[in-house]
Design a protein around this motif. Structure first.
Motif, PDB file in Angstrom:
ATOM      1  N   LEU A 108       0.820  -1.119   0.014  1.00 31.89           N
ATOM      2  CA  LEU A 108      -0.002  -0.069   0.056  1.00 31.89           C
ATOM      3  C   LEU A 108       0.753   1.299  -0.103  1.00 31.89           C
ATOM      4  N   SER A 109       1.852   1.292   0.752  1.00 31.79           N
ATOM      5  CA  SER A 109       2.627   2.362   0.912  1.00 31.79           C
ATOM      6  C   SER A 109       3.675   2.690  -0.597  1.00 31.79           C
ATOM      7  N   LEU A 110       3.869   1.347  -0.955  1.00 31.25           N
ATOM      8  CA  LEU A 110       4.654   1.825  -2.499  1.00 31.25           C
ATOM      9  C   LEU A 110       3.689   2.247  -3.447  1.00 31.25           C
ATOM     10  N   ARG A 111       2.483   1.613  -3.515  1.00 28.43           N
ATOM     11  CA  ARG A 111       1.243   2.078  -4.336  1.00 28.43           C
ATOM     12  C   ARG A 111       0.926   3.538  -4.110  1.00 28.43           C
ATOM     13  N   ILE A 112       0.783   4.034  -2.831  1.00 30.76           N
ATOM     14  CA  ILE A 112       0.688   5.539  -2.655  1.00 30.76           C
ATOM     15  C   ILE A 112       1.716   6.549  -3.242  1.00 30.76           C
ATOM     16  N   ILE A 113       2.873   6.004  -3.023  1.00 35.87           N
ATOM     17  CA  ILE A 113       3.999   6.644  -3.695  1.00 35.87           C
ATOM     18  C   ILE A 113       3.869   6.760  -5.217  1.00 35.87           C
ATOM     19  N   LEU A 114       3.713   5.726  -5.876  1.00 34.26           N
ATOM     20  CA  LEU A 114       3.377   5.473  -7.259  1.00 34.26           C
ATOM     21  C   LEU A 114       2.189   6.350  -7.868  1.00 34.26           C
ATOM     22  N   VAL A 115       1.193   6.480  -7.017  1.00 36.07           N
ATOM     23  CA  VAL A 115       0.126   7.131  -7.430  1.00 36.07           C
ATOM     24  C   VAL A 115       0.405   8.792  -7.400  1.00 36.07           C
ATOM     25  N   MET A 116       1.086   9.043  -6.431  1.00 40.08           N
ATOM     26  CA  MET A 116       1.569  10.266  -6.227  1.00 40.08           C
ATOM     27  C   MET A 116       2.322  10.940  -7.325  1.00 40.08           C
ATOM     28  N   LEU A 117       3.294  10.044  -7.899  1.00 42.59           N
ATOM     29  CA  LEU A 117       3.921  10.359  -8.900  1.00 42.59           C
ATOM     30  C   LEU A 117       3.354  10.455 -10.228  1.00 42.59           C
ATOM     31  N   THR A 118       2.324   9.454 -10.504  1.00 42.02           N
ATOM     32  CA  THR A 118       1.471   9.471 -11.829  1.00 42.02           C
ATOM     33  C   THR A 118       0.590  10.727 -11.796  1.00 42.02           C
ATOM     34  N   LEU A 119       0.161  11.285 -10.638  1.00 40.97           N
ATOM     35  CA  LEU A 119      -0.588  12.404 -10.613  1.00 40.97           C
ATOM     36  C   LEU A 119       0.217  13.563 -10.570  1.00 40.97           C
ATOM     37  N   LEU A 120       1.168  13.471 -10.389  1.00 38.87           N
ATOM     38  CA  LEU A 120       1.875  15.004 -10.490  1.00 38.87           C
ATOM     39  C   LEU A 120       1.734  15.877 -11.417  1.00 38.87           C
ATOM     40  N   PRO A 121       2.063  15.438 -12.774  1.00 33.11           N
ATOM     41  CA  PRO A 121       1.863  16.077 -13.947  1.00 33.11           C
ATOM     42  C   PRO A 121       0.460  16.887 -13.659  1.00 33.11           C
ATOM     43  N   ILE A 122      -0.522  16.055 -13.532  1.00 30.13           N
ATOM     44  CA  ILE A 122      -1.936  16.721 -13.320  1.00 30.13           C
ATOM     45  C   ILE A 122      -2.033  17.813 -12.349  1.00 30.13           C
ATOM     46  N   PHE A 123      -1.371  17.601 -11.248  1.00 29.44           N
ATOM     47  CA  PHE A 123      -1.226  18.784 -10.036  1.00 29.44           C
ATOM     48  C   PHE A 123      -0.610  19.717 -10.662  1.00 29.44           C
ATOM     49  N   LEU A 124       0.721  19.590 -11.303  1.00 26.93           N
ATOM     50  CA  LEU A 124       1.214  20.692 -11.670  1.00 26.93           C
ATOM     51  C   LEU A 124       0.663  21.703 -12.876  1.00 26.93           C
ATOM     52  N   MET A 125      -0.336  20.975 -13.504  1.00 24.12           N
ATOM     53  CA  MET A 125      -1.060  21.766 -14.315  1.00 24.12           C
ATOM     54  C   MET A 125      -2.267  22.416 -13.870  1.00 24.12           C
ATOM     55  N   LEU A 126      -2.658  22.185 -12.550  1.00 21.78           N
ATOM     56  CA  LEU A 126      -3.879  22.722 -12.059  1.00 21.78           C
ATOM     57  C   LEU A 126      -4.339  24.412 -12.241  1.00 21.78           C
ATOM     58  N   PRO A 127      -5.335  24.613 -12.799  1.00 17.98           N
ATOM     59  CA  PRO A 127      -5.253  26.185 -12.987  1.00 17.98           C
ATOM     60  C   PRO A 127      -5.865  26.693 -11.864  1.00 17.98           C
ATOM     61  N   LEU A 128      -5.420  26.603 -10.533  1.00 18.87           N
ATOM     62  CA  LEU A 128      -5.588  27.143  -9.382  1.00 18.87           C
ATOM     63  C   LEU A 128      -4.497  27.408  -8.615  1.00 18.87           C
TER      64      LEU A 128
END
Length: 211
Positions: free
Chosen positions: A162-182
């Motif tokens: 679960l811990s490994l999966r959380i890190i991988l999820v955060m990495l895959t969501l990082l590009p989406i986060f960086l482009m947030l228009p907020l």
């Protein structure tokens, strides 16, 4: 590990996010978001930090997109030059409004890219903090693992995965986060690093014991 289906969905969401922002976000709105974010950085970390981030982001953006010719190449690909319009019969007046709209969209995309570079520079600025936090988490994780080995405590493979999966999820969501228009608080980055450190600690502490 993350399934290919999840990675495909993340990629699709990122592409849709970029397309929606490019089509519907105006350059003025993105600049307003960047201005608010800049004020937040200045209030939290001081004007010197803001100037340093702006300078580093400008240097990186110029190296990647301006000096490389990508910036001019994108415009030339989608918008003909005045000479090209005059040389082609009818194109000098045809779709002039379309060219203006495309120019506005390309400007929005480039501002979005600059905003992403600025956020990456701010993430990089927090790296020294994250180094010590992750180092402490690794030491704690190894200590907990040695304790579990000594008293034959259970090393949970579920917590490890679960811990490994959380890190991988955060990495895959990082590009989406960086482009947030907020506007994003500058404190979100140390929180992300701290969460990652705790996950690393859990991964190390729950490595399967060897006989």
């Amino acid at each position: 590990m993350l399934s290919p289906k999840y990675l495909k969905y993340c990629t699709l969401v990122f592409v849709l996010e970029v397309l929606l922002l490019a089509v519907f976000s105006s350059p003025n709105y993105i600049l307003k978001v960047m201005a608010i974010e800049g004020v937040n950085i200045e209030d939290a970390l001081g004007p010197e930090t803001l100037r340093r981030i702006d300078a580093d982001a400008s240097e990186t953006f110029s190296a990647l997109f301006v000096d490389s010719g990508a910036y001019a190449g994108v415009w030339h690909t989608f918008i003909p030059t005045p000479d090209e319009r005059n040389a082609s019969e009818g194109i000098e007046t045809m779709a002039s409004g379309l060219f203006a709209w495309v120019d506005d969209r390309l400007t929005a995309c480039m501002i979005l890219l600059f905003q992403m570079v600025e956020r990456l520079e701010l993430m990089k600025l927090w790296l020294p903090f994250s180094f010590f936090v992750v180092l402490g988490a690794c030491y704690t994780g190894m200590t907990l693992r040695h304790i579990k080995q000594g008293n034959f405590a259970f090393a949970s493979p579920t917590v490890h995965r679960l811990s490994l999966r959380i890190i991988l999820v955060m990495l895959t969501l990082l590009p989406i986060f960086l482009m947030l228009p907020l506007p994003i608080s500058p404190y979100i980055y140390p929180i992300m690093y701290t969460i990652t450190a705790f996950m690393i600690q859990a991964i190390i502490a729950n490595i399967a014991k060897r006989l």
